[in-house]
Design a protein around this motif. Structure first.
Motif, PDB file in Angstrom:
ATOM      1  N   PRO A 198      -6.413  10.233   4.760  1.00  8.77           N
ATOM      2  CA  PRO A 198      -5.947  10.310   3.055  1.00  8.77           C
ATOM      3  C   PRO A 198      -5.829  11.798   3.805  1.00  8.77           C
ATOM      4  O   PRO A 198      -5.932  12.611   4.233  1.00  8.77           O
ATOM      5  CB  PRO A 198      -7.205  10.910   2.444  1.00  8.77           C
ATOM      6  CG  PRO A 198      -8.503   9.912   2.919  1.00  8.77           C
ATOM      7  CD  PRO A 198      -8.209  10.270   4.964  1.00  8.77           C
ATOM      8  N   GLY A 199      -4.716  12.487   2.820  1.00 10.43           N
ATOM      9  CA  GLY A 199      -3.995  13.889   2.334  1.00 10.43           C
ATOM     10  C   GLY A 199      -2.820  13.664   3.597  1.00 10.43           C
ATOM     11  O   GLY A 199      -2.513  12.714   4.369  1.00 10.43           O
ATOM     12  N   LEU A 245      -8.943   2.887   3.186  1.00  9.02           N
ATOM     13  CA  LEU A 245      -8.726   3.352   4.623  1.00  9.02           C
ATOM     14  C   LEU A 245      -9.864   2.627   5.464  1.00  9.02           C
ATOM     15  O   LEU A 245      -9.206   2.741   6.458  1.00  9.02           O
ATOM     16  CB  LEU A 245      -8.661   5.151   4.647  1.00  9.02           C
ATOM     17  CG  LEU A 245      -9.032   5.373   6.347  1.00  9.02           C
ATOM     18  CD1 LEU A 245      -8.082   6.185   6.017  1.00  9.02           C
ATOM     19  CD2 LEU A 245      -9.777   6.572   5.443  1.00  9.02           C
ATOM     20  N   ALA A 269      -1.056   9.136   6.175  1.00 11.19           N
ATOM     21  CA  ALA A 269      -1.074   8.974   4.715  1.00 11.19           C
ATOM     22  C   ALA A 269      -1.797   8.023   4.687  1.00 11.19           C
ATOM     23  O   ALA A 269      -0.333   7.534   3.272  1.00 11.19           O
ATOM     24  CB  ALA A 269      -0.441  10.542   3.961  1.00 11.19           C
ATOM     25  N   GLU A 270      -3.457   7.736   3.906  1.00 10.41           N
ATOM     26  CA  GLU A 270      -3.253   6.453   3.360  1.00 10.41           C
ATOM     27  C   GLU A 270      -4.202   7.115   2.366  1.00 10.41           C
ATOM     28  O   GLU A 270      -4.963   8.232   2.412  1.00 10.41           O
ATOM     29  CB  GLU A 270      -3.492   5.819   3.871  1.00 10.41           C
ATOM     30  CG  GLU A 270      -4.230   4.693   3.733  1.00 10.41           C
ATOM     31  CD  GLU A 270      -4.916   3.365   4.913  1.00 10.41           C
ATOM     32  OE1 GLU A 270      -5.442   2.531   4.651  1.00 10.41           O
ATOM     33  OE2 GLU A 270      -4.682   3.856   6.280  1.00 10.41           O
ATOM     34  N   SER A 271      -4.713   6.009   1.380  1.00 13.69           N
ATOM     35  CA  SER A 271      -5.089   6.128   0.226  1.00 13.69           C
ATOM     36  C   SER A 271      -6.910   5.781   0.407  1.00 13.69           C
ATOM     37  O   SER A 271      -6.588   5.449   1.439  1.00 13.69           O
ATOM     38  CB  SER A 271      -4.744   5.059  -0.797  1.00 13.69           C
ATOM     39  OG  SER A 271      -6.483   4.757  -1.389  1.00 13.69           O
ATOM     40  N   PRO A 272      -7.293   6.739   0.296  1.00 12.23           N
ATOM     41  CA  PRO A 272      -8.918   5.999   0.249  1.00 12.23           C
ATOM     42  C   PRO A 272      -9.740   4.697   0.056  1.00 12.23           C
ATOM     43  O   PRO A 272     -10.802   4.653   1.273  1.00 12.23           O
ATOM     44  CB  PRO A 272      -9.774   7.322  -0.928  1.00 12.23           C
ATOM     45  CG  PRO A 272      -8.515   8.367  -0.392  1.00 12.23           C
ATOM     46  CD  PRO A 272      -7.436   7.604  -0.768  1.00 12.23           C
ATOM     47  N   SER A 289      -4.455   7.018  10.878  1.00 20.32           N
ATOM     48  CA  SER A 289      -4.029   6.987   9.335  1.00 20.32           C
ATOM     49  C   SER A 289      -5.509   7.787   8.641  1.00 20.32           C
ATOM     50  O   SER A 289      -6.779   7.654   8.625  1.00 20.32           O
ATOM     51  CB  SER A 289      -4.217   6.055   9.224  1.00 20.32           C
ATOM     52  OG  SER A 289      -3.120   5.082   9.630  1.00 20.32           O
ATOM     53  N   THR A 293       0.741  -1.334   0.205  1.00 10.44           N
ATOM     54  CA  THR A 293      -0.229  -0.137   0.501  1.00 10.44           C
ATOM     55  C   THR A 293       0.971   1.592  -0.046  1.00 10.44           C
ATOM     56  O   THR A 293       2.313   1.082   0.738  1.00 10.44           O
ATOM     57  CB  THR A 293      -0.673   0.139   1.005  1.00 10.44           C
ATOM     58  OG1 THR A 293      -1.540  -1.166   1.486  1.00 10.44           O
ATOM     59  CG2 THR A 293      -2.101   1.601   1.491  1.00 10.44           C
ATOM     60  N   ARG A 335     -11.509   9.507   9.656  1.00 10.98           N
ATOM     61  CA  ARG A 335      -9.680   8.867  10.000  1.00 10.98           C
ATOM     62  C   ARG A 335      -9.978   7.229  10.802  1.00 10.98           C
ATOM     63  O   ARG A 335     -11.234   7.092  11.448  1.00 10.98           O
ATOM     64  CB  ARG A 335      -9.459  10.097  10.461  1.00 10.98           C
ATOM     65  CG  ARG A 335     -10.252  10.153  11.375  1.00 10.98           C
ATOM     66  CD  ARG A 335     -11.403  10.989  11.649  1.00 10.98           C
ATOM     67  NE  ARG A 335     -12.268  11.272  12.879  1.00 10.98           N
ATOM     68  CZ  ARG A 335     -13.393  12.732  12.868  1.00 10.98           C
ATOM     69  NH1 ARG A 335     -13.005  13.119  11.614  1.00 10.98           N
ATOM     70  NH2 ARG A 335     -13.932  12.433  13.735  1.00 10.98           N
TER      71      ARG A 335
END
Length: 251
Positions: A79-80, A101, A95-98, A77, A2, A55
């Motif tokens: 997005p952004g 998530l 920061a994680e991809s939607p 964790s 990821t 989140r």
């Protein structure tokens, strides 16, 4: 794997690294925690930092709230990029991809989610470079709270998140502890071996590294040339011995 970018303010969100005042899950959840273990003050801070954006409490935070006896700071964790207030609170923002998530996540109300114990353990094992004491986290989780970690679920979630490295570390620790518990020649007292034994099914999650997979460290911050043990089948180098890890669990 990821696409995860790590950003932190002080870099001290883990309690073992010296959590800033007000940054620990334990401190925030000590008084009047709700059904998920979250206090009103922590929820308020989450809203202040993230607003209505989804989140997820993750890594050590989620593992400690999910039933494993760990000291942990606040890791979130979302997005952004890192939010400024999270930096000031001493939280770690991932920061994680939607798209990933809410994989293996449990809703905790108010746009807040929590990694399931299985995902939280995999997160710690995958991101061992900045999650302090991964060997002890894995050992503690599998030996003391095995009911939380179904082997098939671990394999499925690891595949969904492409956390192959984390699964290799988990299997390596499980295999080593199984061997320690069965070895009559080590210093672990006979009556205590059941306390360090883990289900062999965890070791079977990865019996051998896939072709082309590189060596990785159980603690990747320790150079390979200082390793004290090599798990050659899974291509994992250790900075401690299995017997020493087992002793940590006992004492």
């Amino acid at each position: 794997m990821t696409d995860v970018k790590l950003r932190s303010g002080s870099g001290l969100a883990d309690a073992s690294l010296g959590t800033p005042v007000g940054a620990s899950v334990a401190a925030d959840t000590w008084a009047l925690a709700d059904a998920w273990g979250l206090s009103e003050s922590l929820r308020r801070r989450l809203v202040e930092v993230y607003g209505c954006a989804p989140r997820r409490l993750s890594h050590r935070s989620a593992l400690s709230l999910g039933g494993v006896a760990l000291m942990a700071g606040v890791t979130v964790s979302a997005p952004g990029a890192l939010h400024g207030r999270a930096r000031r609170l001493g939280w770690r923002h991932v920061a994680e991809s939607p798209a990933t998530l809410l994989v293996a996540a449990t809703g905790a109300g108010d746009d807040t989610w929590m990694s399931t114990p299985v995902r939280a353990l995999l997160e710690c094992a995958q991101h061992a470079r900045w999650v302090c004491g991964v060997d002890e986290i894995i050992a503690q989780a599998l030996s003391k709270t095995p009911r939380l970690f179904d082997p098939e679920e671990l394999a499925t979630v690891a595949a969904d998140l492409r956390f192959a490295a984390g699964l290799r570390r988990i299997a390596s620790v499980a295999d080593a502890l199984t061997a320690v518990a069965a070895d009559s020649d080590n210093a672990i007292p006979q009556h205590a071996r059941s306390m360090v034994a883990v289900d062999r099914a965890y070791a079977a999650l990865c019996e051998r590294a896939a072709s082309g997979e590189r060596w990785l460290g159980l603690d990747p911050n320790v150079p390979r040339d200082t390793a004290v043990m090599l798990d050659r089948r899974r291509r994992v180098w250790w900075h401690t011995t299995p017997a020493e890890l087992a002793e940590h669990l006992l004492y």
